[in-house]
Design a protein around this motif. Structure first.
Motif, PDB file in Angstrom:
ATOM      1  N   LEU A 152      -4.554   0.877 -17.420  1.00 19.46           N
ATOM      2  CA  LEU A 152      -3.209   0.844 -16.849  1.00 19.46           C
ATOM      3  C   LEU A 152      -2.235   1.645 -17.705  1.00 19.46           C
ATOM      4  N   ALA A 153      -2.389   1.549 -19.020  1.00 14.44           N
ATOM      5  CA  ALA A 153      -1.514   2.320 -19.909  1.00 14.44           C
ATOM      6  C   ALA A 153      -1.734   3.817 -19.707  1.00 14.44           C
ATOM      7  N   ARG A 154      -2.987   4.215 -19.565  1.00 14.13           N
ATOM      8  CA  ARG A 154      -3.283   5.639 -19.328  1.00 14.13           C
ATOM      9  C   ARG A 154      -2.766   6.084 -17.962  1.00 14.13           C
ATOM     10  N   CYS A 155      -2.950   5.252 -16.952  1.00 11.92           N
ATOM     11  CA  CYS A 155      -2.491   5.605 -15.611  1.00 11.92           C
ATOM     12  C   CYS A 155      -0.967   5.679 -15.547  1.00 11.92           C
ATOM     13  N   ALA A 156      -0.286   4.976 -16.423  1.00  9.96           N
ATOM     14  CA  ALA A 156       1.175   5.003 -16.442  1.00  9.96           C
ATOM     15  C   ALA A 156       1.703   6.365 -16.874  1.00  9.96           C
ATOM     16  N   GLY A 157       0.880   7.152 -17.577  1.00 14.82           N
ATOM     17  CA  GLY A 157       1.285   8.466 -18.049  1.00 14.82           C
ATOM     18  C   GLY A 157       1.633   8.452 -19.525  1.00 14.82           C
ATOM     19  N   ASN A 158       1.512   9.602 -20.169  1.00 16.73           N
ATOM     20  CA  ASN A 158       1.746   9.674 -21.613  1.00 16.73           C
ATOM     21  C   ASN A 158       3.146   9.241 -22.019  1.00 16.73           C
ATOM     22  N   SER A 185      -1.598   1.323  -6.314  1.00 21.23           N
ATOM     23  CA  SER A 185      -1.810   2.161  -7.499  1.00 21.23           C
ATOM     24  C   SER A 185      -2.474   1.368  -8.620  1.00 21.23           C
ATOM     25  N   PHE A 186      -2.188   0.074  -8.678  1.00 16.04           N
ATOM     26  CA  PHE A 186      -2.838  -0.818  -9.646  1.00 16.04           C
ATOM     27  C   PHE A 186      -4.341  -0.858  -9.386  1.00 16.04           C
ATOM     28  N   GLU A 187      -4.715  -1.110  -8.139  1.00 19.28           N
ATOM     29  CA  GLU A 187      -6.139  -1.192  -7.793  1.00 19.28           C
ATOM     30  C   GLU A 187      -6.825   0.160  -7.953  1.00 19.28           C
ATOM     31  N   SER A 188      -6.123   1.223  -7.577  1.00 19.75           N
ATOM     32  CA  SER A 188      -6.700   2.561  -7.713  1.00 19.75           C
ATOM     33  C   SER A 188      -6.968   2.906  -9.162  1.00 19.75           C
ATOM     34  N   CYS A 189      -6.051   2.531 -10.022  1.00 18.23           N
ATOM     35  CA  CYS A 189      -6.224   2.801 -11.454  1.00 18.23           C
ATOM     36  C   CYS A 189      -7.448   2.089 -11.995  1.00 18.23           C
ATOM     37  N   LEU A 190      -7.620   0.817 -11.647  1.00 19.01           N
ATOM     38  CA  LEU A 190      -8.727   0.040 -12.183  1.00 19.01           C
ATOM     39  C   LEU A 190     -10.081   0.457 -11.626  1.00 19.01           C
ATOM     40  N   LYS A 191     -10.062   1.308 -10.609  1.00 18.63           N
ATOM     41  CA  LYS A 191     -11.309   1.827 -10.052  1.00 18.63           C
ATOM     42  C   LYS A 191     -11.567   3.272 -10.470  1.00 18.63           C
ATOM     43  N   ASP A 192     -10.721   3.804 -11.335  1.00 20.31           N
ATOM     44  CA  ASP A 192     -10.823   5.213 -11.725  1.00 20.31           C
ATOM     45  C   ASP A 192     -11.928   5.382 -12.769  1.00 20.31           C
ATOM     46  N   ALA A 206       1.377  -8.400 -11.883  1.00 17.35           N
ATOM     47  CA  ALA A 206       2.820  -8.630 -11.975  1.00 17.35           C
ATOM     48  C   ALA A 206       3.440  -7.807 -13.093  1.00 17.35           C
ATOM     49  N   LEU A 207       2.776  -7.733 -14.228  1.00 17.01           N
ATOM     50  CA  LEU A 207       3.277  -6.934 -15.342  1.00 17.01           C
ATOM     51  C   LEU A 207       3.233  -5.446 -15.004  1.00 17.01           C
ATOM     52  N   ALA A 208       2.147  -5.020 -14.367  1.00 17.65           N
ATOM     53  CA  ALA A 208       2.030  -3.616 -13.982  1.00 17.65           C
ATOM     54  C   ALA A 208       3.138  -3.234 -12.998  1.00 17.65           C
ATOM     55  N   GLN A 209       3.466  -4.127 -12.096  1.00 18.85           N
ATOM     56  CA  GLN A 209       4.537  -3.850 -11.136  1.00 18.85           C
ATOM     57  C   GLN A 209       5.881  -3.693 -11.833  1.00 18.85           C
ATOM     58  N   GLN A 210       6.093  -4.421 -12.914  1.00 21.06           N
ATOM     59  CA  GLN A 210       7.314  -4.251 -13.703  1.00 21.06           C
ATOM     60  C   GLN A 210       7.387  -2.855 -14.307  1.00 21.06           C
TER      61      GLN A 210
END
Length: 219
Positions: free
Chosen positions: A115-121, A160-167, A149-153
């Motif tokens: 999730l941190a990586r998907c959030a961008g540098n 996008s949360f689910e897509s990230c965890l399947k990347d 919930a934290l990711a949505q914040q």
């Protein structure tokens, strides 16, 4: 322990059933914080496929590299207590360049880093610090709802949360960082720090950092 795609897709659907290591079992050698050994500069300089996210000036005289796991309680303690002081005293003043590298000890820790990586540098460290500060909320038996919930914040949507965890590419990149750290640098616990190439196992207080950094900054 290789975190395979099959394991992780299953974990994304019902992550609590997949946790191979319970919260708190992070193998950190707190009492061995000052243990040191030399490592290959070339191996230490090697970033993972996604690159290092650097905090601080490129020409800082001291480089601190931390290998951490998002579910590691000692890592969270370092980031919640020592890191803010270190940033104010050493990073913001141009004395230290800091790099965090992923060393997940279980699928849930890998999820946090993904999730941190998907959030961008530009949001990577903010996401990491939020997850560490809220660690007790999402490192639980049913982690997906609080993690979402934290990711949505942080700007994620459910999709996008689910897509990230399947990347798969992101997962493999994080796994390669962990494998390199273990095989080439002798990392076997979290947190592990390298201060200008010297290895320190276990959490570090600001006083312990002062003792290590002051001689390097005077030289």
């Amino acid at each position: 322990m290789l975190i395979t795609r099959r394991q992780f897709v299953t974990a994304a659907a019902a992550l609590s059933a997949m946790l191979a290591l319970p919260f708190g079992r992070d193998f950190a050698l707190v009492g061995d914080a000052l243990a040191q050994q030399a490592v290959s500069p070339a191996d230490l300089a090697q970033a993972g496929p996604l690159g290092d996210v650097v905090v601080g000036k490129d020409d800082a005289p001291v480089t601190i590299i931390e290998y951490a796991s998002m579910t590691c309680s000692h890592c969270a303690n370092f980031h919640n207590t020592t890191y803010p002081e270190m940033k104010k005293k050493y990073i913001d003043t141009g004395k230290v360049k800091y790099i965090l590298r992923e060393f997940p000890l279980d699928p849930l820790a890998a999820a946090g880093f993904m999730l941190a990586r998907c959030a961008g540098n530009d949001k990577y460290h903010a996401m990491v610090e939020m997850l560490f500060s809220k660690q007790k909320e999402w490192v639980v038996q049913n982690p997906i709802p609080p993690l979402l919930a934290l990711a949505q914040q942080a700007g994620f949507t459910k999709d996008s949360f689910e897509s990230c965890l399947k990347d798969q590419k992101v997962l493999e990149a994080i796994e390669s960082v962990r494998t390199h750290g273990a095989e080439k640098l002798g990392v076997n616990s979290t947190p592990t720090f390298f201060i200008n190439g010297k290895l320190f196992r276990g959490t570090l207080t600001i006083d312990e950092l002062d003792k290590q950094l002051e001689p390097l900054l005077k030289s």
